[in-house]
Design a protein around this motif. Structure first.
Motif, mmCIF file in Angstrom:
data_model
loop_
_atom_site.group_PDB
_atom_site.id
_atom_site.type_symbol
_atom_site.label_atom_id
_atom_site.label_comp_id
_atom_site.label_asym_id
_atom_site.label_seq_id
_atom_site.Cartn_x
_atom_site.Cartn_y
_atom_site.Cartn_z
ATOM 1 N N PHE A 133 3.562 1.623 3.946
ATOM 2 C CA PHE A 133 3.077 2.145 2.601
ATOM 3 C C PHE A 133 1.752 0.919 2.189
ATOM 4 O O PHE A 133 0.878 1.715 1.707
ATOM 5 N N VAL A 134 1.756 -0.141 2.525
ATOM 6 C CA VAL A 134 0.589 -0.830 1.946
ATOM 7 C C VAL A 134 -0.644 -0.631 2.956
ATOM 8 O O VAL A 134 -1.793 -0.428 2.330
ATOM 9 N N PHE B 71 -3.116 1.042 0.418
ATOM 10 C CA PHE B 71 -4.131 -0.094 -0.061
ATOM 11 C C PHE B 71 -5.521 -0.361 0.951
ATOM 12 O O PHE B 71 -6.363 -0.632 0.895
ATOM 13 N N SER B 72 -5.010 -0.052 2.242
ATOM 14 C CA SER B 72 -5.963 -0.127 3.212
ATOM 15 C C SER B 72 -6.725 1.237 3.799
ATOM 16 O O SER B 72 -7.636 1.283 4.249
ATOM 17 N N GLY B 73 -6.138 2.007 3.283
ATOM 18 C CA GLY B 73 -6.651 3.651 3.297
ATOM 19 C C GLY B 73 -6.587 4.312 4.792
ATOM 20 O O GLY B 73 -7.444 4.789 5.071
ATOM 21 N N MET B 74 -5.783 3.597 5.506
ATOM 22 C CA MET B 74 -5.559 3.704 6.868
ATOM 23 C C MET B 74 -4.889 5.377 6.868
ATOM 24 O O MET B 74 -3.944 5.878 6.212
ATOM 25 N N THR B 75 -5.287 6.059 7.891
ATOM 26 C CA THR B 75 -4.432 7.549 8.333
ATOM 27 C C THR B 75 -3.036 7.244 8.954
ATOM 28 O O THR B 75 -3.083 6.032 9.396
ATOM 29 N N TYR B 76 -2.259 8.163 9.095
ATOM 30 C CA TYR B 76 -1.233 7.861 9.963
ATOM 31 C C TYR B 76 -1.383 7.696 11.143
ATOM 32 O O TYR B 76 -0.558 6.832 11.835
#
Length: 163
Positions: free
Chosen positions: A122-123, A127-132
């Motif tokens: 989730f974070v 919050f970090s904007g990372m893709t799956y």
């Protein structure tokens, strides 16, 4: 006769036009299911512009090739939209987007109470904007596991917010 053999036979008959007439409607339906019919028409046109340098007879699996090119275009456009959105968010005054102190504390409490494996996903996503795929690589898990953990995390948040 396989699709590849059929395409090789048609290569002499203006391969790209033949390829377009044969698969454009199919490709528009496939892409349209994800992004809507209007945007799909643009993606189909762009796909054939990208495919034009390739000889139609050299394409062994035309449907797979066209779909891959089209989906790459959809992903590229999505990434551009995300970048534009982030750029617009940076231009807003900080007061307009900061949550109230109570909302912030409530959010922190919800996230802190979340199981660790779901919280990590989730974070990293929110919050970090990372893709799956980036999260999967970072955590050493599959993309499906990331999707599952994210859905569980969202369910957890929704249950705590009484949504």
């Amino acid at each position: 006769m396989t699709e590849a053999e059929h395409m090789a036979a048609d290569a002499a008959d203006d391969g790209l036009n033949r390829l377009y007439r044969r698969y454009a409607a199919w490709l528009a339906r496939r892409v349209g299911a994800r992004i809507g019919p209007d945007a799909a028409a643009d993606v189909v046109q762009e796909t054939y512009l990208r495919v034009a340098p390739h000889a139609a007879g050299d394409i062994r699996h035309p449907k797979a090739f066209l779909l891959k090119v089209a989906m790459n275009l959809v992903r590229d456009e999505h990434r551009r939209e995300v970048r534009r959105s982030r750029a617009l968010d940076l231009q807003r005054p900080p007061e307009a987007e900061s949550p109230s102190q109570i909302d912030r504390i409530m959010l922190e409490d919800i996230i802190a109470g979340m199981p660790q494996i779901q919280r990590d996903v989730f974070v990293l996503s929110r919050f970090s904007g990372m893709t799956y795929p980036e999260i999967a690589q970072t955590l050493g898990i599959s993309v499906k596991t990331v999707e599952w953990r994210m859905s569980r995390a969202l369910e957890y948040c929704a249950s705590r917010l009484d949504l």
